[in-house]
Design an enzyme around this catalytic site. Structure first.
Site, short mmCIF file in Angstrom:
data_model
loop_
_atom_site.label_atom_id
_atom_site.label_comp_id
_atom_site.label_asym_id
_atom_site.label_seq_id
_atom_site.Cartn_x
_atom_site.Cartn_y
_atom_site.Cartn_z
N ARG A 246 -22.48 -14.20 -27.93
CA ARG A 246 -22.31 -15.05 -29.07
C ARG A 246 -22.92 -14.41 -30.19
O ARG A 246 -22.35 -14.82 -31.48
CB ARG A 246 -23.42 -16.18 -28.57
CG ARG A 246 -22.82 -17.04 -27.54
CD ARG A 246 -23.90 -18.16 -27.20
NE ARG A 246 -23.61 -18.92 -26.02
CZ ARG A 246 -24.08 -18.91 -24.86
NH1 ARG A 246 -24.46 -17.85 -24.60
NH2 ARG A 246 -23.50 -19.49 -23.75
N ASP B 67 -26.83 -26.28 -22.06
CA ASP B 67 -27.44 -25.35 -21.00
C ASP B 67 -28.30 -26.04 -20.01
O ASP B 67 -28.44 -25.61 -18.93
CB ASP B 67 -28.66 -24.59 -21.76
CG ASP B 67 -28.08 -23.71 -22.98
OD1 ASP B 67 -26.79 -23.20 -22.57
OD2 ASP B 67 -28.52 -23.28 -23.86
N ARG C 7 -25.93 -27.14 -17.36
CA ARG C 7 -25.52 -26.05 -16.42
C ARG C 7 -26.86 -25.74 -15.72
O ARG C 7 -26.68 -25.36 -14.13
CB ARG C 7 -25.14 -24.93 -17.37
CG ARG C 7 -24.03 -24.98 -17.90
CD ARG C 7 -23.49 -23.91 -18.98
NE ARG C 7 -22.17 -24.03 -19.30
CZ ARG C 7 -21.65 -23.43 -20.44
NH1 ARG C 7 -22.56 -22.63 -21.20
NH2 ARG C 7 -20.40 -23.55 -20.75
N HIS D 107 -30.01 -20.41 -27.58
CA HIS D 107 -28.61 -20.54 -26.82
C HIS D 107 -27.87 -19.15 -26.74
O HIS D 107 -26.96 -18.95 -27.17
CB HIS D 107 -27.71 -21.65 -27.56
CG HIS D 107 -26.35 -21.97 -27.09
ND1 HIS D 107 -26.31 -22.34 -25.56
CD2 HIS D 107 -25.21 -21.65 -27.32
CE1 HIS D 107 -25.09 -22.68 -25.25
NE2 HIS D 107 -24.46 -22.21 -26.32
#
Length: 308
Positions: free
Chosen positions: A88, A148, A151, A175
């Site tokens: 990211r 998150d 998940r 993140h």
């Protein structure tokens, strides 16, 4: 209640779809720089209204921010998505310029809007919006922790062979694949700690699979995921729009909470009509504190690459 979603790609369109289907807002505006793209996505989504039973109006516009005027909430998904093998953080150079410009354009037409940041690297983009605008910190929210945590709960349900409605758990921290801090010691199945059901090895597996959840999907799909990010955004938007006072882990600007300063990172917050109404400081173990501090250092290092 009017919501704008900037970026009509897979994530942005998914955000608009889930917000519209929940039918709690009067209008969703999709904006994109690609000619006709947002208009097409909006028309396609509106043609599902009678089938899915919602009355939310969805409109699209090509880079005309005047159409977003008076937005109560604005979601920024703009920027390039991840490709397989990318972190990211590697997106920062391109996405920082895009996010800053988008935030400035939104505020010209909706000075009272609450901004939800989805673009990656998400914590740093949230920090950028904070530094580049005069918005109070409660009106700038990074989405990552909500995704998150979803998940995390998926992996917990899988490991426990349990219905996901039985599962509760939270991910704090940055993140990123290395920065996430899944709070496995706090996770429960129907209020009973998951450690009652899972051994150490299985819990470690859940934590690691959670942390690479986005990368796993990027490898499988060839690009970033969109269904779960869209659903995460819609939950945050609904909590604000309906003043639900719900708790989510979100990236927010900290000024001493959790011992952290001048950083946006994921911690539990209460969301209501004013945006972030409270930062919730929960008791962490020494190990969890150390992981959060390490995560914050990683976010700070990425923030250092910004030209604010």
């Amino acid at each position: 209640m009017k919501v704008t979603v900037v970026g009509a790609g897979a994530v942005g369109a998914s955000c608009a779809e889930y917000i519209a289907i929940k039918d709690f807002t009067s209008e969703v505006v999709l904006l994109d720089i690609k000619e006709g793209y947002a208009e097409g996505k909006a028309m396609d989504l509106m043609q599902t209204a009678s089938l899915n039973g919602f009355d939310t109006k969805i409109t699209g516009t090509t880079n005309d921010y005047s159409k977003t005027a008076g937005s109560d909430i604005a979601v920024i998904t703009s920027g390039i998505p991840r490709k397989p093998g990318m972190t990211r953080e590697e997106l920062i150079g391109i996405n920082a310029g895009i996010v800053k410009t988008v935030a400035e354009n939104l505020l010209k037409h909706s000075p009272n809007t609450i901004i939800i940041v989805v673009s990656n690297p998400m914590d740093t983009m949230t920090y950028l919006v904070h530094k580049a605008t005069d918005l109070p910190k409660e009106r700038i929210i990074g989405m990552g922790g909500a995704l998150d945590s979803a998940r995390f709960k998926y992996r917990l349900a899988e490991a426990l062979e349990a219905p996901i409605s039985d599962i509760d758990g939270m991910v704090i921290g940055g993140h990123s694949d290395k920065g996430m801090v899944p709070l496995i010691a706090h996770a429960t199945r129907n209020s009973i700690k998951v450690s009652e059901f899972l051994d150490e090895e299985k819990m470690d597996w859940v934590v690691q699979e959670t942390k690479v959840g986005g990368a796993t999907l990027t490898k499988l799909l060839g690009t970033s995921a969109w269904y779960a990010p869209g659903a995460a955004v819609s939950s945050l938007v609904q909590a604000i729009a309906c003043d639900q006072k719900k708790m989510f882990p979100c990236s927010t600007y900290l000024e001493g909470e959790y011992g952290l300063q001048d950083i946006c990172i994921g911690v539990p917050v209460i969301l209501g009509k004013n945006g972030i109404e409270k930062v919730v400081e929960i008791e962490l173990s020494d190990a969890e504190k150390a992981k959060l501090t390490e995560s914050a250092q990683g976010v700070s290092n990425t923030n250092g690459l910004l030209e604010v």
